[in-house]
Motif scaffolding. Sequence first.
Motif, PDB file in Angstrom:
ATOM      1  N   ASN A 103      -1.604  -8.874  37.999  1.00  0.00           N
ATOM      2  CA  ASN A 103      -1.340 -10.270  38.355  1.00  0.00           C
ATOM      3  C   ASN A 103      -0.884 -10.375  39.806  1.00  0.00           C
ATOM      4  OD1 ASN A 103      -1.996 -11.271  35.834  1.00  0.00           O
ATOM      5  ND2 ASN A 103       0.084 -11.078  35.061  1.00  0.00           N
ATOM      6  N   GLU A 104      -0.105  -9.395  40.243  1.00  0.00           N
ATOM      7  CA  GLU A 104       0.379  -9.396  41.622  1.00  0.00           C
ATOM      8  C   GLU A 104      -0.781  -9.294  42.610  1.00  0.00           C
ATOM      9  OE1 GLU A 104       3.432  -8.451  38.813  1.00  0.00           O
ATOM     10  OE2 GLU A 104       1.594  -7.336  39.197  1.00  0.00           O
ATOM     11  N   GLY A 109      -4.540 -12.255  46.336  1.00  0.00           N
ATOM     12  CA  GLY A 109      -5.921 -12.342  46.789  1.00  0.00           C
ATOM     13  C   GLY A 109      -6.599 -10.991  46.922  1.00  0.00           C
ATOM     14  N   LYS A 110      -6.063  -9.972  46.264  1.00  0.00           N
ATOM     15  CA  LYS A 110      -6.637  -8.628  46.311  1.00  0.00           C
ATOM     16  C   LYS A 110      -7.385  -8.343  45.014  1.00  0.00           C
ATOM     17  CE  LYS A 110      -2.790  -6.892  49.068  1.00  0.00           C
ATOM     18  NZ  LYS A 110      -1.606  -6.017  49.051  1.00  0.00           N
ATOM     19  N   ASP A 111      -8.496  -7.635  45.141  1.00  0.00           N
ATOM     20  CA  ASP A 111      -9.279  -7.240  43.967  1.00  0.00           C
ATOM     21  C   ASP A 111      -9.555  -5.746  44.055  1.00  0.00           C
ATOM     22  OD1 ASP A 111     -11.145  -6.751  41.970  1.00  0.00           O
ATOM     23  OD2 ASP A 111     -12.242  -8.606  42.313  1.00  0.00           O
TER      24      ASP A 111
END
Length: 124
Positions: A103-104, A109-111
């Motif tokens: 979730n963090e 905005g990181k994948d």
Amino acid sequence: GYYKPRDGYVESAPNDQIWNKPTVVLQNQNSFSNAEMFPYAMQERGLAKTVGMPTPGYVIWTWGSSLVDGTGIRMPMSGVYRLDGTPMENIGQEPNYEVDWSNEDYMAGKDPQLQKALDLLIKK
């Protein structure tokens, strides 16, 4: 793998089409049904590496029918099996590279799953 309809003939899946481009398939714990069958087929045939989290094993084919009072029902009619004979139902598909997406990371905005897939493709 293969499909085995109730009282029917076994059908191979996917069919014999060939794909030869570098490919990575993303999968996660929210993938189910066809989204579990596809990563398995790509992985088993050596057409792609898979990245993500194990799937839940929600793979069974059902068909709808109507009852005399007008209500509808779904009936399990076909199982989906791996080439070694194990069912896909209740046995999730393991990725080649297990990468969680917290979730963090999502909120930032990181994948990391997509990043791992891109890293693998760049290496090819």
